[in-house]
Design an enzyme around this catalytic site. Structure first.
Site, short mmCIF file in Angstrom:
data_model
loop_
_atom_site.label_atom_id
_atom_site.label_comp_id
_atom_site.label_asym_id
_atom_site.label_seq_id
_atom_site.Cartn_x
_atom_site.Cartn_y
_atom_site.Cartn_z
N SER A 119 7.09 7.53 -0.87
CA SER A 119 6.78 6.93 0.44
C SER A 119 6.92 8.02 1.50
O SER A 119 7.85 8.82 1.45
CB SER A 119 7.77 5.80 0.72
OG SER A 119 7.59 5.37 2.05
N SER A 120 6.02 8.01 2.48
CA SER A 120 6.05 9.08 3.49
C SER A 120 7.35 9.05 4.30
O SER A 120 7.70 10.05 4.92
CB SER A 120 4.85 8.96 4.43
OG SER A 120 4.90 7.74 5.11
N CYS A 121 8.09 7.92 4.25
CA CYS A 121 9.34 7.85 5.03
C CYS A 121 10.44 8.69 4.40
O CYS A 121 11.52 8.81 4.97
CB CYS A 121 9.78 6.40 5.21
SG CYS A 121 10.27 5.61 3.68
N TYR A 148 17.56 5.02 0.73
CA TYR A 148 16.27 4.77 0.09
C TYR A 148 15.58 6.10 -0.22
O TYR A 148 15.07 6.31 -1.33
CB TYR A 148 15.40 3.94 1.04
CG TYR A 148 14.07 3.52 0.48
CD1 TYR A 148 14.00 2.53 -0.48
CD2 TYR A 148 12.89 4.10 0.93
CE1 TYR A 148 12.78 2.13 -1.00
CE2 TYR A 148 11.66 3.71 0.42
CZ TYR A 148 11.61 2.72 -0.54
OH TYR A 148 10.41 2.33 -1.05
N LYS A 152 14.49 7.71 -3.83
CA LYS A 152 13.07 8.00 -4.10
C LYS A 152 12.88 9.49 -4.46
O LYS A 152 12.13 9.84 -5.36
CB LYS A 152 12.22 7.68 -2.87
CG LYS A 152 11.96 6.21 -2.70
CD LYS A 152 10.75 5.83 -3.50
CE LYS A 152 10.61 4.35 -3.68
NZ LYS A 152 9.66 3.98 -4.70
N HIS A 191 6.98 -4.93 7.94
CA HIS A 191 6.58 -3.70 8.64
C HIS A 191 5.73 -4.07 9.86
O HIS A 191 5.33 -5.22 10.02
CB HIS A 191 5.79 -2.79 7.69
CG HIS A 191 6.63 -2.26 6.57
ND1 HIS A 191 6.28 -2.40 5.24
CD2 HIS A 191 7.82 -1.60 6.58
CE1 HIS A 191 7.22 -1.85 4.48
NE2 HIS A 191 8.16 -1.35 5.26
N1 LIG Z 1 4.58 -1.24 1.69
C1 LIG Z 1 4.39 -0.05 2.21
O1 LIG Z 1 3.96 0.09 3.38
C2 LIG Z 1 4.67 1.18 1.39
C3 LIG Z 1 4.44 2.42 1.98
C4 LIG Z 1 4.70 3.57 1.24
C5 LIG Z 1 5.17 3.47 -0.05
N2 LIG Z 1 5.39 2.26 -0.63
C6 LIG Z 1 5.95 2.25 -2.00
O2 LIG Z 1 5.21 1.44 -2.89
C7 LIG Z 1 6.08 0.84 -3.86
C8 LIG Z 1 5.83 -0.65 -3.89
O3 LIG Z 1 6.00 -1.20 -2.59
P1 LIG Z 1 5.46 -2.64 -2.19
O4 LIG Z 1 5.17 -2.62 -0.75
O5 LIG Z 1 4.43 -3.07 -3.16
O6 LIG Z 1 6.79 -3.51 -2.40
P2 LIG Z 1 6.91 -5.04 -2.78
O7 LIG Z 1 5.72 -5.80 -2.32
O8 LIG Z 1 8.27 -5.49 -2.33
O9 LIG Z 1 6.89 -5.01 -4.39
C9 LIG Z 1 7.92 -4.45 -5.14
C10 LIG Z 1 7.92 -5.12 -6.49
O10 LIG Z 1 8.98 -4.58 -7.29
C11 LIG Z 1 9.63 -5.64 -7.97
N3 LIG Z 1 11.03 -5.31 -8.26
C12 LIG Z 1 11.99 -4.92 -7.38
N4 LIG Z 1 13.15 -4.73 -8.04
C13 LIG Z 1 12.92 -5.01 -9.35
C14 LIG Z 1 13.73 -5.01 -10.52
N5 LIG Z 1 15.03 -4.69 -10.47
N6 LIG Z 1 13.16 -5.35 -11.70
C15 LIG Z 1 11.86 -5.70 -11.76
N7 LIG Z 1 11.03 -5.71 -10.69
C16 LIG Z 1 11.57 -5.38 -9.50
C17 LIG Z 1 9.56 -6.81 -6.99
O11 LIG Z 1 9.73 -8.02 -7.66
P3 LIG Z 1 10.52 -9.21 -6.91
O12 LIG Z 1 9.79 -9.42 -5.60
O13 LIG Z 1 10.40 -10.35 -7.85
O14 LIG Z 1 11.90 -8.70 -6.70
C18 LIG Z 1 8.15 -6.63 -6.43
O15 LIG Z 1 7.21 -7.27 -7.25
C19 LIG Z 1 7.50 1.21 -3.43
O16 LIG Z 1 7.93 2.28 -4.23
C20 LIG Z 1 7.35 1.68 -2.00
O17 LIG Z 1 8.29 2.67 -1.65
C21 LIG Z 1 5.15 1.10 0.06
#
Ligand SMILES: NC(=O)c1ccc[n+]([C@@H]2O[C@H](COP(=O)([O-])OP(=O)(O)OC[C@H]3O[C@@H](n4cnc5c(N)ncnc54)[C@H](OP(=O)(O)O)[C@@H]3O)[C@@H](O)[C@H]2O)c1
Length: 324
Positions: A119-121, A148, A152, A191
């Site tokens: 993640s860019s953060c 975090y 990461k 966000h």
């Molecule tokens: N969203 C952004 O703007 C953004 C920006 C940059 C990078 N990212 C990166 O992209 C990745 C995904 O982000 P996202 O936005 O898709 O997040 P998200 O919508 O919260 O999805 C994360 C997923 O991981 C699952 N998870 C969490 N803990 C778990 C565990 N212990 N065992 C099994 N599953 C687990 C969650 O399931 P449950 O919900 O059932 O817990 C959820 O389905 C992350 O690494 C994040 O840093 C996101």
């Protein structure tokens, strides 16, 4: 450490066994959609309830039984500033254990290629703008999400160390702010972009005459539609090898004021937008240098206004997500 060796061939075949970790999240679900769109037929998934990735035994058993050839690691404990600041220990423990379990088990069971979502953060607080991939770990991290970021960075570095020590082909991608289907619209934990969609939608429905936003609207930010990110993730799995991460963004920025007006327009909110300048603005500028992805032959497709329309449509038609 004993590892099952599978003949290395990095291109995913349409019937390759591909595990998408976190397939119910915003990023994971977009990767599954993209893989299906491109004709990949052997995608395996597990819900958090079926497989808790922080539990080493469960993860080892899953990988030993399934032996996925390719892994997209899009599962993580994710949250906004408040969650990050109040649950520092949980963010570090859960992300670190989840990452180590998945990457280690993937490697041990002969996974040909793994892609880690950064993640860019996690770039330094005072990184040069636009931020190149090479600025990782060059100075101090942002305090509000240090736990975090450290977890990461550890995942990303573990991939790099496996490549160096064991010759694996594990890569990472570094997305900017994402938005789109399956986003989190929680009033406190979301966000900026999904938060604005929800606020303007609710203001429109309630017939409010004004909405007040934090700061003065001057910070510049970048936003990438999540389906574009998923397209890049699949592209990189087939076209990139290397220890250094790849930035995922548009390379375009917009002020928070500009974004606010755009969201209000898409949602159809016609009242006034006021600014509470006693509230903090945050970092003045956050933009990724996307020249590396461009040089590899990839660029984003969805312009911001079009993407916000698609996201608003998802917000309206996906009531479960609107409640998250
Ligand atoms: N969203 C952004 O703007 C953004 C920006 C940059 C990078 N990212 C990166 O992209 C990745 C995904 O982000 P996202 O936005 O898709 O997040 P998200 O919508 O919260 O999805 C994360 C997923 O991981 C699952 N998870 C969490 N803990 C778990 C565990 N212990 N065992 C099994 N599953 C687990 C969650 O399931 P449950 O919900 O059932 O817990 C959820 O389905 C992350 O690494 C994040 O840093 C996101």
């Amino acid at each position: 450490m004993k590892r099952i060796i599978i003949n290395q061939k990095q291109f995913m075949q349409k019937n390759s066994k591909i595990y998408v970790a976190g397939h119910r999240g915003m990023v994971g679900s977009a990767i599954v959609r993209e893989l299906q769109k491109q004709g990949y037929t052997n995608i395996i998934t597990r819900t958090h309830k079926e497989l808790d990735l922080t539990r080493q035994e469960q993860v080892e058993k899953f990988f030993a039984e399934e032996k996925p050839e390719y892994v997209f690691l899009a599962a993580a404990k994710v949250g906004g500033i408040i969650a990050n600041q109040t649950a520092l220990a949980d963010f570090m423990y859960e992300n670190m254990t989840l990452e180590m379990n998945v990457i280690h088990s993937a490697w041990k069971n002969g996974c040909r290629k793994l892609q880690f979502l950064g993640s860019s953060c996690i770039y330094p607080r005072m990184a040069p703008q636009p931020m190149p991939e090479s600025c990782l770990l060059t100075s101090e991290l942002e305090k509000t999400n240090e736990a975090y970021a450290l977890s990461k960075i550890s995942g990303l570095k573990y991939c790099e160390y496996l490549n160096k020590q064991y010759g694996t082909d594990y890569i990472s991608v570094m997305p900017t702010n994402l938005y789109g289907p399956n986003d989190n619209y929680h009033p406190e934990h979301s966000h900026v972009l999904p938060a604005l969609i929800r606020r303007f939608h609710e203001a429109k429905v309630a017939g409010l005459k004004e909405v007040t936003c934090w700061g003065d609207g001057s910070p510049m930010r970048e936003f990438l539609y999540v389906d574009d990110l998923a397209n890049l993730c699949v592209f990189l799995m087939n076209n990139y090898s290397g220890d250094e991460t790849v930035n995922a963004g548009t390379g375009k920025e917009i002020s928070i004021k500009g974004l606010t007006e755009l969201v209000a327009k898409v949602v159809g909110y016609e009242g006034a937008i006021l600014w509470d300048t006693t509230r903090p603005n945050g970092t003045p500028r956050k933009l990724l240098d996307v020249s590396k992805a461009k040089a590899l032959g990839w660029t984003y497709r969805t312009e911001l206004e079009d993407g916000i329309r698609l996201a608003y449509d998802d917000f309206l038609n996906n009531p479960m997500r609107a409640e998250r």
